[in-house]
Design an enzyme around this catalytic site. Structure first.
Site, PDB file in Angstrom:
ATOM      1  N   ASN A   1      11.891  30.697  21.236  1.00 56.52           N
ATOM      2  CA  ASN A   1      11.350  31.299  20.067  1.00 56.52           C
ATOM      3  C   ASN A   1      12.481  30.943  18.881  1.00 56.52           C
ATOM      4  OD1 ASN A   1      12.711  33.064  21.542  1.00 56.52           O
ATOM      5  ND2 ASN A   1      12.022  34.672  20.072  1.00 56.52           N
TER       6      ASN A   1
ATOM      7  N   GLU B   1      13.077  32.358  15.317  1.00 55.62           N
ATOM      8  CA  GLU B   1      12.665  33.207  14.148  1.00 55.62           C
ATOM      9  C   GLU B   1      13.091  32.735  12.662  1.00 55.62           C
ATOM     10  OE1 GLU B   1      14.088  36.863  15.600  1.00 55.62           O
ATOM     11  OE2 GLU B   1      12.470  36.982  17.166  1.00 55.62           O
TER      12      GLU B   1
ATOM     13  N   GLU C   1       6.291  29.599  23.691  1.00 56.60           N
ATOM     14  CA  GLU C   1       5.172  28.736  24.139  1.00 56.60           C
ATOM     15  C   GLU C   1       4.759  27.696  23.276  1.00 56.60           C
ATOM     16  OE1 GLU C   1       5.511  31.897  23.827  1.00 56.60           O
ATOM     17  OE2 GLU C   1       4.736  32.987  25.552  1.00 56.60           O
TER      18      GLU C   1
ATOM     19  N   CYS D   1       1.506  35.852  23.936  1.00 57.36           N
ATOM     20  CA  CYS D   1       0.955  36.571  23.018  1.00 57.36           C
ATOM     21  C   CYS D   1      -0.701  35.770  22.593  1.00 57.36           C
ATOM     22  CB  CYS D   1       1.644  36.504  21.668  1.00 57.36           C
ATOM     23  SG  CYS D   1       1.780  35.053  20.538  1.00 57.36           S
TER      24      CYS D   1
HETATM   25  N1  THU Z   1       7.601  35.610  21.330  1.00 56.19           N
HETATM   26  C1  THU Z   1       7.488  34.674  21.851  1.00 56.19           C
HETATM   27  O1  THU Z   1       8.294  33.623  21.720  1.00 56.19           O
HETATM   28  N2  THU Z   1       6.208  34.597  22.697  1.00 56.19           N
HETATM   29  C2  THU Z   1       5.312  35.365  22.817  1.00 56.19           C
HETATM   30  O2  THU Z   1       4.189  35.071  23.538  1.00 56.19           O
HETATM   31  C3  THU Z   1       5.689  36.756  22.406  1.00 56.19           C
HETATM   32  C4  THU Z   1       6.564  36.563  21.310  1.00 56.19           C
HETATM   33  C5  THU Z   1       8.773  36.037  20.405  1.00 56.19           C
HETATM   34  C6  THU Z   1       8.407  35.940  18.797  1.00 56.19           C
HETATM   35  C7  THU Z   1       9.545  36.655  18.220  1.00 56.19           C
HETATM   36  O3  THU Z   1      10.451  35.864  18.072  1.00 56.19           O
HETATM   37  C8  THU Z   1      10.044  37.622  19.367  1.00 56.19           C
HETATM   38  O4  THU Z   1       9.302  37.085  20.551  1.00 56.19           O
HETATM   39  C9  THU Z   1       9.309  39.002  18.970  1.00 56.19           C
HETATM   40  O5  THU Z   1       8.052  39.129  18.925  1.00 56.19           O
END
Ligand code: THU
Length: 161
Positions: free
Chosen positions: A62, A64, A75, A112
């Protein structure tokens, strides 16, 4: 009126020891990339590793952003990268793992809704299921047979024809 069943059988492994060597190494790759995730705001690090039919691996974590909606989940970083680098190579499996800011995450990290939708596009396009493995930092591992199983009654390009 009729009732239709749309569920699936979730496979639950008690620990890594029950995985095949191929799945274990995919999970290990997801853990490695997770630890390098850029998650300064949530502290929630996610790693995703894809195994392609060619044997190639593609990973993502991820990313941010101070402007929150501009970040992206692990993902999607992984599947978009696979789509760009290996557009004609089907994806066999994806392993997903996450770690929290404080407490050790002992339950699997499920993708998610946006990631499920994005992954469904690749599964539909390749016409073959993508297996999904998920784990927290430790503990049980879930295996789902396909992206579609995680997104029943999903929306895909067939509605747009
Ligand atoms: N996040 C993911 O990388 N994948 C998911 O399926 C759910 C959430 C990340 C997004 C954000 O950087 C952190 O987790 C908190 O939501």
């Amino acid at each position: 009126m009729e009732k239709r069943h749309v569920g699936f059988d979730l496979i639950v492994y008690g620990s890594e020891g029950e995985l095949t060597p191929e799945d274990l190494s995919l999970l290990q790759k997801a853990r490695e990339v997770r630890d390098g995730a850029y998650a300064p705001y949530s502290g929630f690090k996610v790693g995703a590793a894809l195994l392609l039919e060619s044997g190639e691996f593609v990973v993502g974590s991820n990313q941010e952003n101070a402007s929150f909606p501009s970040g992206l989940c692990a993902e999607r970083v992984a599947v978009f990268q696979a789509g760009a680098r290996f557009p004609d190579t089907p994806i066999k499996s994806i392993a997903i793992t996450a770690s929290g800011r404080v407490a050790k995450l002992s339950i699997p990290a499920a993708p998610c809704g946006n990631c499920r939708q994005s992954m469904l596009e690749y599964e539909t396009r390749q016409g073959r299921p993508i297996r999904i493995l998920m784990q927290g930092e430790a503990g049980v591992i879930y295996e789902c047979p396909s992206v579609a199983s995680l997104l029943p009654l999903g929306f895909d390009g067939s509605f747009l024809t």
